[in-house]
Motif scaffolding. Sequence first.
Motif, short mmCIF file in Angstrom:
data_model
loop_
_atom_site.label_atom_id
_atom_site.label_comp_id
_atom_site.label_asym_id
_atom_site.label_seq_id
_atom_site.Cartn_x
_atom_site.Cartn_y
_atom_site.Cartn_z
N ALA A 101 0.89 -1.26 0.09
CA ALA A 101 0.14 0.13 0.06
C ALA A 101 0.86 1.29 -0.12
O ALA A 101 0.54 2.40 -0.72
N THR A 102 2.05 1.26 0.73
CA THR A 102 2.86 2.56 0.85
C THR A 102 4.22 2.25 -0.07
O THR A 102 5.06 3.03 0.26
N MET A 103 3.84 1.13 -1.05
CA MET A 103 5.09 1.17 -1.75
C MET A 103 6.31 0.70 -0.98
O MET A 103 7.42 0.89 -1.72
N CYS A 104 6.08 0.22 0.20
CA CYS A 104 7.23 -0.15 0.89
C CYS A 104 8.06 0.90 1.78
O CYS A 104 8.88 0.89 2.26
N GLY A 105 7.42 2.12 1.45
CA GLY A 105 8.10 3.41 2.21
C GLY A 105 7.43 3.37 3.28
O GLY A 105 6.39 3.15 4.06
N GLY A 106 8.28 4.09 4.35
CA GLY A 106 8.17 4.13 5.59
C GLY A 106 9.27 4.66 6.60
O GLY A 106 10.36 4.35 6.07
N PRO A 107 9.12 4.90 7.92
CA PRO A 107 10.31 5.09 8.69
C PRO A 107 11.31 4.12 8.99
O PRO A 107 12.41 4.36 9.08
N LYS A 108 10.88 2.81 8.67
CA LYS A 108 12.06 1.62 8.79
C LYS A 108 12.14 1.18 7.71
O LYS A 108 12.79 0.11 7.40
N THR A 109 12.06 1.68 6.59
CA THR A 109 12.44 1.20 5.20
C THR A 109 13.86 1.32 4.99
O THR A 109 14.55 1.96 5.37
N THR A 110 14.44 0.14 4.22
CA THR A 110 15.98 0.21 4.00
C THR A 110 15.80 0.51 2.75
O THR A 110 15.01 0.26 1.72
N TRP A 111 17.07 1.51 1.95
CA TRP A 111 17.03 2.10 0.95
C TRP A 111 18.26 1.57 0.28
O TRP A 111 19.26 1.57 0.80
N GLY A 112 18.32 1.38 -1.37
CA GLY A 112 19.58 1.35 -1.98
C GLY A 112 20.21 2.54 -2.28
O GLY A 112 19.46 3.80 -1.74
#
Length: 121
Positions: A101-112
């Motif tokens: 729903a949030t495209m996996c985005g959020g405060p605990k998301t890991t980013w490349g």
Amino acid sequence: QAQLVESGGGSVQAGGSLRLSCVSSLYFHCMGWFRQAPGKEREGVAAVSPIGVIKYSDSVKGRFTISRDKGKNTLNLEMNSLKPEDSGIYYCAASSSVTPATMCGGPKTTWGQGTQVTVSS
């Protein structure tokens, strides 16, 4: 700490295609792609849940295809009919969310680290 490594960015003319890939060092439930153009906010492009539910942004529906190999912790984004407005840095995102729903985005998301996509007119 998990690491996400993207590859496959580059330059292409409008109407062309590119394929992005992301390899994660750990398994995540939700994996997706964001992009950010100069002067604009980062926006979700596509994401896939652990059971294969997929969400696309309206701007890429019908042109982009997201896929994942859970066993190899890899995520791909096939981008067709590219437009200049698709240009930007594309980031792989991963989280423990069970829905896209949030495209996996959020405060605990890991980013490349991001990979550049440039589409010329």
